[in-house]
Design a protein around this motif. Structure first.
Motif, short mmCIF file in Angstrom:
data_model
loop_
_atom_site.label_atom_id
_atom_site.label_comp_id
_atom_site.label_asym_id
_atom_site.label_seq_id
_atom_site.Cartn_x
_atom_site.Cartn_y
_atom_site.Cartn_z
N GLY A 56 0.83 -1.19 0.00
CA GLY A 56 0.00 0.00 0.00
C GLY A 56 0.87 1.25 0.00
O GLY A 56 1.83 1.33 0.75
N GLY A 57 0.53 2.20 -0.85
CA GLY A 57 1.31 3.43 -0.95
C GLY A 57 2.26 3.43 -2.12
O GLY A 57 2.76 4.48 -2.52
N SER A 58 2.51 2.25 -2.69
CA SER A 58 3.46 2.18 -3.82
C SER A 58 2.70 2.31 -5.13
O SER A 58 2.93 1.55 -6.08
N ASN A 59 1.79 3.28 -5.19
CA ASN A 59 0.99 3.45 -6.39
C ASN A 59 1.86 3.71 -7.61
O ASN A 59 2.84 4.44 -7.53
N ILE A 60 1.45 3.11 -8.71
CA ILE A 60 2.22 3.26 -9.95
C ILE A 60 2.16 4.71 -10.42
O ILE A 60 3.16 5.28 -10.85
#
Lengths: 574, 411
Positions: A560-564
């Motif tokens: 979570g938080g590592s959005n592309i």
């Protein structure tokens, strides 16, 4: 025991004052030191037969980064009541979960990352060790040899590729080759099958790359190769198939104990009660033990870096080869120098170079650096001088979770009766897990029976986890048939690894519910080839969004938080 | 099915090759792995394409569309979403097996034109270390996200590499509201065309930092910062020059490599300088019946030349005869020259040659010789590595058709 002598030696060698305390299980160290490698070295000096070391010597001025915890906060698990709660979704936790599903039990596995195999289980070279490097009987040897023996069967059941193609430790001097007879004798005594010394001619035939300098080799035919993360995923999927619950993005943040038992396990997704807790927390195993008031060992994180070579590079060997001891290092023979490392042909047919071993204070620092890269390449390319730096297409680090005793801890706690520790699992952990998971399941079952809980066999247990379809391996006729059934299997998305849209869609809709770009990569290798996802990553992200009915802005690389992406175009304001 | 010519790749090179081969009378199959023709041009929505060929500044899709429209007027068979899995040499020609949504198909063809384009170098190829977080993309991937998927890869962006795609993406992301902190280039000179330095960076006040590179990345989930270091003349980081630049996105435009998976499978001999096939003036490789063109042959600066080499390959593939190959030996300060061979049995009165230099050079003389005769010479006041040079040479006048050289030296 009197530790005065060691304390004095430490003072002399490192200039550090160590305070020592001991109880029936452990030696506790405290003090302060300004070098992490020294702290680890000091810890090792206090290892004594039958006791664990808890090393609390602090690193001066070091500000430990806070543990990475999931962003997610909800109460999805709150109030749950489980027979077994397993903490950690590495190879240990997932294998234990699967073995426990042979019984009719309510099993919850919690993993703080958004997928399983995110720690050391996902970042090692996948060697299934023969066990030739282990000198003395220990749990590593016991479970390593037992695990190796059943690997083929386990991988067949779980639909994971396994190749038992052996390993060659190359000798460049006749003296060393002669001395290696001792290793063969020891291996035979330890029940390792088929280990032998081969001569110049035989090694030159098996591996032409070494013919110019090899006078022989130690050959261990039982060494095998597996994709460690695919096996971990397969264990987890089979566990879920058989009724276990795997809760991802779920971190254990605390525990409540009463009467020498863990009663409640607190997570970011709610508090659950558990009859039995299994600690498979890897580099955090000592922290989890501490939460239960049962700290009797220390984990000292040890990072290893591996380099992945372009499978089409011209200088790669045929076999897995490593350089044996040279005349200079002969005194160290068998001390671990012949283990694993070298040029490894993985289960996927790739080549890995490595690993190295660096003691680090941060348990989650899987960053790479040029020093490790240089060391690994310099050391492990010696055995195959035709390799070039330019052949490296990727590199990664994993953090091992050794104890100071450098052996596994697989036991029910002496202090907290419903807590089972599966700790200190490092190399050969991948090899050993299939074997020790069965024993751990036995320990848990025995305990539950002892406290009056009925442990019945799970009649619906199905050991088979179907192997995912890989279209590139099919012959034309079968591939054509599959495409006629589902045209998506004819649409290639990852050009380097030839992965079809159909395979990617299946990977996105996996039993664990992992819908991330790296999750797809771990399952079907999309993005693992030479372009490293340059072409297919946006497409994979788009497929995930469509399959899950979310906007692409919600798709993550991993946790979570590592959005592309950070938003839609036309929406960004500086 | 049987075709005279199979063209693999439906980007600008493949489109031109297929059209040309068709117009020369060959039956042609064009195999494209994506759902639409146009190759990378589909996502190049900026202008500047076609200046040489059409005297117009078209966008990438517009440029591709001109060829796609022309292709529609031919008899070329097009197979989309089709991926070649195998090529096998037969007594006459080749069998090509490809998968598509219809199944697995094998066709026979007399000649193959490889128009497979190029791929980008990655983070790992240039040795960037640090964390494994989201927000690090090759320029092509970032361009796909923005222009095809309509999504923003970041709002505080560092770009590594001053090649054209890096410069184009600096402008594109700025236009979409992102702040481009700077473009960093390890070499002492920019990697992109001069016009792009002006139009993409200077016009938008985006700083260009030469002789500096990204040495480390930081971020637990998404990128949080990068470490920049100055580099010496051998592009090694200089200790003590590190500084941290906060950003949420790193775009890598660190070079292109011809895509030659199929060429390798076919045993086609490659040139280590171009990383593409060794070819004669008709783009035929050292393997009979296999042609290579466009960026699969060598990385071009302008799409116009990509199309040109596609046409050369397409025309030649529809005819062809027995070759007599002679090497063209590069001398002096040339990075590479294409073609590397001359087929003296084929027409040699208008041989198109491309070359590049590896560093900025002033006042140079280029000389092409056959034996000890000079057949072509040209003076350049300035030569830049990003700019590919094209010449057309008439070898017909030469007395001896051997010992060909191409030499670049101080004037």
């Amino acid at each position: 025991m009197n530790f005065d002598k060691i304390v004095k030696r430490v003072k002399k060698q490192f200039g550090t004052d160590v305070a020592v305390r001991e109880d029936e299980r452990s030696v506790f160290l405290s003090g302060e030191c300004d070098n992490w490698a020294d702290i680890v070295a000091i810890g090792k000096m206090f290892v004594t037969e039958g006791k664990h070391v808890v090393n609390d010597i602090a690193l001066k001025g070091y500000l430990c980064k806070p543990e990475r915890l999931p962003q997610l906060q909800d109460d999805a698990l709150d109030g749950g009541d489980w027979d077994v709660v397993i903490i950690g979704g590495g190879i240990s936790g997932c294998a234990v979960a699967r073995e426990l599903t042979r019984y009719k039990l309510r099993i919850l596995l919690v993993e703080k990352h958004s997928d399983v195999a995110r720690g050391a289980s996902g970042a090692n070279n996948g060697m299934v060790h023969a066990g030739i490097d282990l000198k003395r009987p220990c749990l590593k040897l016991k479970y390593g040899v037992a695990g190796n023996a059943i690997y083929g069967d386990v991988c067949r059941e779980l639909g994971v590729d396994f190749r038992r193609s052996g390993q060659y430790v190359i000798f460049d001097s006749k003296l060393i080759r002669f001395l290696a007879k001792g290793t063969v004798k020891r291996a035979t005594k330890h029940g390792i099958p088929g280990v032998r010394i081969i001569g110049k001619k035989e090694i030159a035939e098996a591996e032409p790359r070494v013919k110019d300098f090899a006078v022989g080799a130690l050959y261990a035919p039982s060494t095998g190769y597996v994709s460690p993360y695919q096996l971990t995923i397969a264990y987890a999927e089979n566990a879920v198939q058989n009724g276990a619950t795997v809760s991802l993005d779920t971190a254990v943040v605390g525990m409540e104990t009463a009467d020498g038992k863990v009663t409640l396990v607190k997570t970011n997704r709610g508090t659950v009660s558990a009859r039995c807790v299994v600690n498979c927390a890897g580099v955090f195993a000592d922290k989890v033990a501490e939460m239960a008031g049962d700290r009797y060992f220390s984990i000292h994180p040890r990072r290893g870096t591996d380099l992945m070579l372009d499978p089409k590079a011209e200088g790669t060997p045929v076999q897995t080869i490593s350089m044996g001891p040279t005349l200079k290092s002969v005194s160290k023979f068998g001390s671990g120098s012949t283990k694993g490392g070298g040029v490894i042909r993985t289960a996927d047919g790739n080549y890995l170079l490595g690993p190295d071993a660096v003691e680090i204070p941060d348990r989650e620092d899987t960053s790479t650096n040029s020093q490790s890269f240089d060391n690994v390449f310099g050391k492990h390319s010696q055995v195959c001088p035709t390799l070039r730096r330019g052949d490296v297409i990727a590199y990664f680090s994993g953090v091992r979770a050794p104890t100071y005793e450098e052996d596994f801890i697989i036991e029910r706690s002496a202090k907290v009766s419903n807590l089972v520790h599966v700790a200190g699992i490092q190399s050969p952990g991948i090899t050993a897990a299939p074997a020790f998971a069965k024993d751990v399941a036995g320990i848990v079952a025995d305990y539950l029976v002892s406290v009056g809980i009925a442990v019945l066999p799970n009649e619906n247990f199905d050991p088979i986890r179907p192997r995912p379809v890989r279209t590139r391996e099919l012959d034309d006729e079968s591939r054509d048939k599959l495409i006629k059934q589902d045209p998506d299997f004819g649409k290639i998305v990852c050009r380097c690894e030839q992965i079809s849209l159909g395979e990617i869609k299946r990977a996105v809709n996996n039993p664990l519910g992992v819908a991330t770009v790296d999750g797809v990569k771990r399952r079907v290798r999309a993005g693992m080839g030479r372009c490293q996802g340059g072409f297919c990553m946006p497409i994979v992200a788009d497929v995930i969004a469509r399959e899950k009915g979310v906007d692409i802005t919600e798709v993550t690389k991993d946790d979570g938080g590592s959005n592309i992406v950070i938003g839609r175009i036309k929406e960004v304001r500086q | 099915m049987k075709y005279d010519v199979a063209v693999i790749g439906g980007g600008p090179a493949g489109l031109a090759a297929a059209i040309k081969a068709n117009n020369e009378g060959a039956s042609v199959l064009l195999i494209e792995r994506e759902a639409r023709l146009g190759g990378i041009l589909k996502q190049c929505i900026h202008d500047g394409f076609g200046v040489v060929r059409f005297g117009q500044k078209l966008s990438g899709p517009e440029y591709a569309d001109r060829f796609i429209q022309e292709l529609r007027r031919t008899n070329v068979q097009v197979s989309l979403l089709s991926f070649v899995t195998r090529t096998v040499k037969r007594d006459e020609g080749y069998d090509i097996t490809y998968v598509s949504a219809q199944g697995v198909n094998t066709v026979h063809c007399g000649k193959i034109v490889l128009a497979t384009g190029c791929r980008e170098r990655t983070r790992n190829a240039i040795g960037i270390h640090g964390d494994r977080c989201a927000g690090i993309y090759t320029a092509g991937a970032a361009q796909n996200l923005v222009n095809i998927l309509g999504a923003m890869p970041g709002k505080k962006v560092v770009i590594l590499g001053s090649g054209d795609i890096g410069l184009i993406m600096a402008r594109r992301l700025t236009l979409e509201g992102a702040k481009v902190e700077g473009v960093y280039e390890a070499k002492p000179t920019p990697g992109g065309l001069t016009r792009n330095i002006h139009q993409c960076l200077k016009d938008f006040d985006i700083p260009l930092h030469l002789s500096a590179t990204v040495t480390r990345v930081f971020g637990s989930t998404r990128l949080e910062a990068v470490e920049i270091s100055d580099v010496d003349e051998r592009m090694r980081p200089i200790a003590g020059t590190q500084r941290i630049v906060e950003c949420d996105c790193l775009v890598l435009a660190v070079g292109l490599i011809p895509e030659n998976e199929l060429a390798r499978d076919l045993g086609v001999e490659l040139d280590p300088a171009t990383k593409g096939a060794i070819v004669d003036q008709n783009c035929q490789t050292m393997t009979e019946g296999i042609y290579a063109c466009g960026n699969a042959l060598h990385v071009n600066d302008l799409v116009d030349y990509v199309s040109e080499s596609g046409e050369i390959a397409g025309a030649a593939a529809s005819h062809g005869g027995k070759r007599k190959l002679k090497p063209i030996t590069p001398q002096g300060k040339l990075l590479y020259v294409v073609p590397q061979r001359l087929d003296v049995n084929a027409p040699i009165d208008n041989v198109v040659m491309y070359f590049r230099v590896s560093c900025e050079l002033a006042d140079q003389r280029l000389t092409v010789t056959a034996g000890d005769e000079t057949v072509f010479t040209k003076v350049y006041s300035k030569l830049l590595p990003p700019e590919m040079e094209r010449i057309a040479v008439n070898f017909d006048k030469a007395h001896t058709l051997d010992d060909f050289t191409i030499r670049l030296e101080d004037k």
